[in-house]
Enzyme design. Structure first.
Site, PDB file in Angstrom:
ATOM      1  N   HIS A 103      -8.741  -3.649  -2.251  1.00 47.65           N
ATOM      2  CA  HIS A 103      -7.647  -3.066  -1.514  1.00 47.65           C
ATOM      3  C   HIS A 103      -8.097  -1.680  -1.976  1.00 47.65           C
ATOM      4  O   HIS A 103      -8.555  -0.977  -0.333  1.00 47.65           O
ATOM      5  CB  HIS A 103      -6.753  -3.716  -2.293  1.00 47.65           C
ATOM      6  CG  HIS A 103      -5.538  -2.507  -1.555  1.00 47.65           C
ATOM      7  ND1 HIS A 103      -4.616  -3.372  -0.431  1.00 47.65           N
ATOM      8  CD2 HIS A 103      -5.035  -1.078  -1.234  1.00 47.65           C
ATOM      9  CE1 HIS A 103      -3.670  -1.709   0.036  1.00 47.65           C
ATOM     10  NE2 HIS A 103      -4.176  -0.787  -0.769  1.00 47.65           N
ATOM     11  N   GLU A 104      -8.639  -0.909  -2.792  1.00 50.36           N
ATOM     12  CA  GLU A 104      -8.843   0.236  -3.104  1.00 50.36           C
ATOM     13  C   GLU A 104     -10.547   0.421  -2.669  1.00 50.36           C
ATOM     14  O   GLU A 104     -10.354   1.399  -1.721  1.00 50.36           O
ATOM     15  CB  GLU A 104      -8.839   0.564  -4.734  1.00 50.36           C
ATOM     16  CG  GLU A 104      -7.258   0.335  -4.880  1.00 50.36           C
ATOM     17  CD  GLU A 104      -6.181   2.004  -4.348  1.00 50.36           C
ATOM     18  OE1 GLU A 104      -6.633   2.663  -3.173  1.00 50.36           O
ATOM     19  OE2 GLU A 104      -4.832   0.320  -4.734  1.00 50.36           O
TER      20      GLU A 104
ATOM     21  N   CYS B 265       1.047  -0.970   0.063  1.00 51.48           N
ATOM     22  CA  CYS B 265      -0.220  -0.056  -0.514  1.00 51.48           C
ATOM     23  C   CYS B 265       0.888   1.139  -0.078  1.00 51.48           C
ATOM     24  O   CYS B 265       2.329   1.707   0.820  1.00 51.48           O
ATOM     25  CB  CYS B 265      -1.167   0.071   1.630  1.00 51.48           C
ATOM     26  SG  CYS B 265      -2.319   1.281   1.606  1.00 51.48           S
TER      27      CYS B 265
HETATM   28 NI    NI Z   1      -3.565   1.275   0.317  1.00 56.62          NI
END
Ligand code: NI
Length: 186
Positions: A131-132, A89
């Site tokens: 993830h986003e 990330c």
């Molecule tokens: Ni991220």
């Protein structure tokens, strides 16, 4: 270029659920351009608006040379297949941990003009979309690790050069103190 600074782990904006986009206006398109430029400059697979300190439900992606964005995403999982592999990330730079995700996802939402669109993703694209979208809910990939993995990750974060446990929360305050609803004048 309109590259913006990326908020790092510890910044409360990363733990704050984002609001749905209502106005598909020039301001939204500027945000998406900033997200895209910053993501590409940093070499990320994706970037969500809260990572630039903006609490709106929009993210950009750059996976296998496919660059795009999605506004107000809603995820559907067509099956129960899973994948496991390294995930990182831009708000937790330099650290990667194996993270379980669904293998296939259909993400429905809108483009920057408010037209409906969907992403049918598998593998890395599916991982990126999950993830986003998590970012938009104030969720970080660390939260998806098992307790042992999360403990290891937190240890690595505390040892990371960029991590500043004493950093004060970044809160935007109006310069017009007299007009502030919070009564910060004086
Ligand atoms: Ni991220």
């Amino acid at each position: 270029m309109t590259v913006q600074p990326i908020r790092l782990f510890g910044d409360p904006v990363l733990r704050t659920p984002a609001e749905p986009v209502v106005d598909f206006d020039a301001e939204l398109r500027k945000l998406i351009a900033d997200l895209t430029d910053t993501m590409r400059e940093q070499g990320g697979a994706g970037l969500a608006a809260p990572q630039l300190g903006v609490g709106l439900r929009v993210f950009t992606f750059d996976v296998d040379d496919v660059v795009g964005h999605l506004v107000n995403p809603v995820l559907e999982f067509p099956d129960s297949e899973e994948q496991d592999g390294p995930e990182g990330c831009l708000s937790i730079p330099g650290l990667y941990f194996d993270t379980k995700r669904r293998l296939n996802v259909v993400a429905k939402g809108f483009n920057e003009y408010g037209d409906p669109m969907q992403i049918v993703g598998t593998g890395l694209m599916a991982r990126c979309v999950q993830h986003e979208t998590d970012h938009l809910d104030g969720v970080l990939f660390l939260d998806r690790l098992d307790p042992k993995g999360r403990k290891e990750a937190m240890k690595a974060i505390r040892q990371a050069e960029w991590y500043d446990p004493g950093a004060p929360p970044v809160v935007k305050v109006s310069p017009h103190a007299a007009a502030s609803p919070f009564g910060l004048g004086g």
